[in-house]
Design a protein around this motif. Structure first.
Motif, PDB file in Angstrom:
ATOM      1  N   TYR A 151       6.805   3.031 -13.202  1.00  0.00           N
ATOM      2  CA  TYR A 151       7.581   2.717 -12.004  1.00  0.00           C
ATOM      3  C   TYR A 151       8.937   2.155 -12.412  1.00  0.00           C
ATOM      4  O   TYR A 151       9.154   1.773 -13.567  1.00  0.00           O
ATOM      5  N   VAL A 152       9.846   2.128 -11.449  1.00  0.00           N
ATOM      6  CA  VAL A 152      11.201   1.649 -11.702  1.00  0.00           C
ATOM      7  C   VAL A 152      11.550   0.614 -10.633  1.00  0.00           C
ATOM      8  O   VAL A 152      10.964   0.622  -9.547  1.00  0.00           O
ATOM      9  N   THR A 153      12.490  -0.273 -10.930  1.00  0.00           N
ATOM     10  CA  THR A 153      12.909  -1.273  -9.951  1.00  0.00           C
ATOM     11  C   THR A 153      14.286  -0.922  -9.395  1.00  0.00           C
ATOM     12  O   THR A 153      15.021  -0.127  -9.985  1.00  0.00           O
ATOM     13  N   LYS A 154      14.627  -1.523  -8.267  1.00  0.00           N
ATOM     14  CA  LYS A 154      15.951  -1.306  -7.681  1.00  0.00           C
ATOM     15  C   LYS A 154      17.044  -1.688  -8.673  1.00  0.00           C
ATOM     16  O   LYS A 154      18.049  -0.987  -8.817  1.00  0.00           O
ATOM     17  N   GLU A 155      16.838  -2.813  -9.340  1.00  0.00           N
ATOM     18  CA  GLU A 155      17.848  -3.302 -10.284  1.00  0.00           C
ATOM     19  C   GLU A 155      18.110  -2.276 -11.386  1.00  0.00           C
ATOM     20  O   GLU A 155      19.258  -2.042 -11.778  1.00  0.00           O
ATOM     21  N   ALA A 171      15.985   4.565  -0.992  1.00  0.00           N
ATOM     22  CA  ALA A 171      15.591   4.872   0.384  1.00  0.00           C
ATOM     23  C   ALA A 171      14.379   5.795   0.451  1.00  0.00           C
ATOM     24  O   ALA A 171      13.631   5.776   1.430  1.00  0.00           O
ATOM     25  N   ARG A 172      14.169   6.594  -0.605  1.00  0.00           N
ATOM     26  CA  ARG A 172      13.121   7.612  -0.542  1.00  0.00           C
ATOM     27  C   ARG A 172      11.943   7.393  -1.486  1.00  0.00           C
ATOM     28  O   ARG A 172      10.902   8.022  -1.321  1.00  0.00           O
ATOM     29  N   MET A 173      12.104   6.532  -2.464  1.00  0.00           N
ATOM     30  CA  MET A 173      10.976   6.266  -3.360  1.00  0.00           C
ATOM     31  C   MET A 173       9.945   5.388  -2.662  1.00  0.00           C
ATOM     32  O   MET A 173      10.290   4.391  -2.025  1.00  0.00           O
ATOM     33  N   LYS A 174       8.696   5.758  -2.811  1.00  0.00           N
ATOM     34  CA  LYS A 174       7.615   4.980  -2.214  1.00  0.00           C
ATOM     35  C   LYS A 174       7.247   3.812  -3.133  1.00  0.00           C
ATOM     36  O   LYS A 174       7.451   3.885  -4.347  1.00  0.00           O
ATOM     37  N   PRO A 175       6.703   2.741  -2.561  1.00  0.00           N
ATOM     38  CA  PRO A 175       6.242   1.630  -3.406  1.00  0.00           C
ATOM     39  C   PRO A 175       5.182   2.129  -4.393  1.00  0.00           C
ATOM     40  O   PRO A 175       4.338   2.954  -4.047  1.00  0.00           O
ATOM     41  N   TYR A 176       5.256   1.633  -5.616  1.00  0.00           N
ATOM     42  CA  TYR A 176       4.283   2.040  -6.632  1.00  0.00           C
ATOM     43  C   TYR A 176       2.982   1.260  -6.436  1.00  0.00           C
ATOM     44  O   TYR A 176       2.983   0.032  -6.324  1.00  0.00           O
ATOM     45  N   VAL A 177       1.879   1.999  -6.407  1.00  0.00           N
ATOM     46  CA  VAL A 177       0.556   1.390  -6.229  1.00  0.00           C
ATOM     47  C   VAL A 177      -0.186   1.407  -7.563  1.00  0.00           C
ATOM     48  O   VAL A 177      -0.344   2.471  -8.181  1.00  0.00           O
ATOM     49  N   ASP A 178      -0.612   0.249  -7.998  1.00  0.00           N
ATOM     50  CA  ASP A 178      -1.377   0.140  -9.245  1.00  0.00           C
ATOM     51  C   ASP A 178      -2.702   0.882  -9.075  1.00  0.00           C
ATOM     52  O   ASP A 178      -3.493   0.554  -8.189  1.00  0.00           O
ATOM     53  N   PRO A 179      -2.966   1.907  -9.904  1.00  0.00           N
ATOM     54  CA  PRO A 179      -4.199   2.691  -9.740  1.00  0.00           C
ATOM     55  C   PRO A 179      -5.474   1.876  -9.956  1.00  0.00           C
ATOM     56  O   PRO A 179      -6.532   2.230  -9.444  1.00  0.00           O
ATOM     57  N   LYS A 180      -5.373   0.772 -10.701  1.00  0.00           N
ATOM     58  CA  LYS A 180      -6.566  -0.044 -10.956  1.00  0.00           C
ATOM     59  C   LYS A 180      -6.891  -0.944  -9.768  1.00  0.00           C
ATOM     60  O   LYS A 180      -8.021  -0.980  -9.291  1.00  0.00           O
ATOM     61  N   GLU A 182      -5.275  -0.745  -6.849  1.00  0.00           N
ATOM     62  CA  GLU A 182      -4.949  -0.013  -5.627  1.00  0.00           C
ATOM     63  C   GLU A 182      -4.059  -0.843  -4.702  1.00  0.00           C
ATOM     64  O   GLU A 182      -4.104  -0.702  -3.480  1.00  0.00           O
ATOM     65  N   ARG A 183      -3.259  -1.705  -5.303  1.00  0.00           N
ATOM     66  CA  ARG A 183      -2.323  -2.516  -4.532  1.00  0.00           C
ATOM     67  C   ARG A 183      -0.903  -2.268  -5.027  1.00  0.00           C
ATOM     68  O   ARG A 183      -0.691  -2.045  -6.222  1.00  0.00           O
ATOM     69  N   PRO A 184       0.066  -2.316  -4.104  1.00  0.00           N
ATOM     70  CA  PRO A 184       1.461  -2.131  -4.518  1.00  0.00           C
ATOM     71  C   PRO A 184       1.907  -3.259  -5.451  1.00  0.00           C
ATOM     72  O   PRO A 184       1.489  -4.408  -5.292  1.00  0.00           O
ATOM     73  N   ILE A 185       2.734  -2.908  -6.420  1.00  0.00           N
ATOM     74  CA  ILE A 185       3.319  -3.904  -7.317  1.00  0.00           C
ATOM     75  C   ILE A 185       4.669  -4.318  -6.740  1.00  0.00           C
ATOM     76  O   ILE A 185       5.478  -3.472  -6.352  1.00  0.00           O
ATOM     77  N   THR A 186       4.910  -5.600  -6.672  1.00  0.00           N
ATOM     78  CA  THR A 186       6.136  -6.120  -6.071  1.00  0.00           C
ATOM     79  C   THR A 186       7.385  -5.524  -6.721  1.00  0.00           C
ATOM     80  O   THR A 186       7.505  -5.498  -7.948  1.00  0.00           O
ATOM     81  N   ALA A 187       8.278  -5.012  -5.877  1.00  0.00           N
ATOM     82  CA  ALA A 187       9.583  -4.467  -6.300  1.00  0.00           C
ATOM     83  C   ALA A 187       9.473  -3.197  -7.144  1.00  0.00           C
ATOM     84  O   ALA A 187      10.450  -2.751  -7.725  1.00  0.00           O
ATOM     85  N   ALA A 188       8.275  -2.606  -7.209  1.00  0.00           N
ATOM     86  CA  ALA A 188       8.080  -1.400  -8.019  1.00  0.00           C
ATOM     87  C   ALA A 188       8.189  -0.145  -7.153  1.00  0.00           C
ATOM     88  O   ALA A 188       7.618  -0.078  -6.066  1.00  0.00           O
ATOM     89  N   LEU A 189       8.927   0.855  -7.643  1.00  0.00           N
ATOM     90  CA  LEU A 189       9.119   2.112  -6.925  1.00  0.00           C
ATOM     91  C   LEU A 189       8.543   3.262  -7.746  1.00  0.00           C
ATOM     92  O   LEU A 189       8.707   3.313  -8.965  1.00  0.00           O
ATOM     93  N   ASP A 190       7.888   4.186  -7.063  1.00  0.00           N
ATOM     94  CA  ASP A 190       7.178   5.293  -7.721  1.00  0.00           C
ATOM     95  C   ASP A 190       8.139   6.453  -7.991  1.00  0.00           C
ATOM     96  O   ASP A 190       8.372   7.293  -7.133  1.00  0.00           O
ATOM     97  N   TYR A 191       8.688   6.510  -9.211  1.00  0.00           N
ATOM     98  CA  TYR A 191       9.639   7.577  -9.522  1.00  0.00           C
ATOM     99  C   TYR A 191       8.941   8.906  -9.825  1.00  0.00           C
ATOM    100  O   TYR A 191       9.537   9.975  -9.694  1.00  0.00           O
TER     101      TYR A 191
END
Length: 201
Positions: A151-155, A171-180, A182-191
């Motif tokens: 995943y990548v961050t805005k910064e 604007a278009r990247m969805k929040p990255y969800v930890d597969p283990k 199954e929760r989104p990681i704060t400030a993480a975007l799914d590239y």
């Protein structure tokens, strides 16, 4: 005895090797930015023949029955079919994943219409597309992340891309969800999901 800063052996890599790796990373980043610009902006008409542009415009006008300068989704789908897109026949009301992916690009807000400008931008981007899959772009995103993350961050995006492209990605990247967890990681975007959608053939 004083020693040169470059003579300390804290790494097994020589300065030449590191410089070469940095140069390769820099070139990969430049290619990523170029390809993203080509896909996102769809403004580069090089390689699109005048005949092709005329055909795109003619098809749009043919399906724009009410001369409103825009197509509803069904008209747009019929237009794409006429241009050679092979969509499966679906039951009425049943979603078509392939067409939905295209709508994510041309009508992300789902306002139910596709303007001539949006349509032409999409067709030109497909004509000028030179990326066969998302792997190279994924690798480039991975290169600008810390610790080779999925995943990548805005910064990180704003630090490595132009503001316009970074804005588009954020604007278009969805929040990255930890597969283990199954929760989104704060400030993480799914590239990875983003690039596979953006560069889908």
């Amino acid at each position: 005895m004083r020693r040169s800063l470059l003579s300390y052996n804290y790494t097994e890599h020589s300065t030449v090797e590191l410089a070469q790796q940095w140069d390769q990373l820099d070139q990969l980043g430049m290619r990523m930015q170029h390809n993203l610009e080509q896909q996102i902006q769809a403004r580069n008409q090089s390689g699109v023949s005048e005949d092709a542009l005329k055909e795109f415009s003619m098809m749009f006008k043919h399906f724009d029955k009410d001369k409103s300068g825009r197509l509803n989704h069904q008209e747009f789908k019929s237009c794409l079919r006429a241009l050679g897109y092979d969509f499966p026949m679906m039951e009425e009301g049943q979603p078509d994943p392939e067409f939905e992916n295209i709508l994510d690009i041309v009508d992300p807000n789902r306002d139910s219409y596709v303007s001539l400008q949006e349509y032409m931008a999409f067709m030109i981007s497909k004509e000028t597309e030179n990326v066969q899959n998302s792997e190279e772009i994924e690798n480039a995103f991975r290169a600008i992340t810390a610790a080779d993350r999925p995943y990548v961050t805005k910064e990180e995006l704003y630090a490595n891309l132009t503001k316009e492209i970074a804005d588009y990605c954020v604007a278009r990247m969805k929040p990255y969800v930890d597969p283990k967890s199954e929760r989104p990681i704060t400030a993480a975007l799914d590239y990875i999901e983003f690039t596979r959608t953006l560069f889908q053939n």
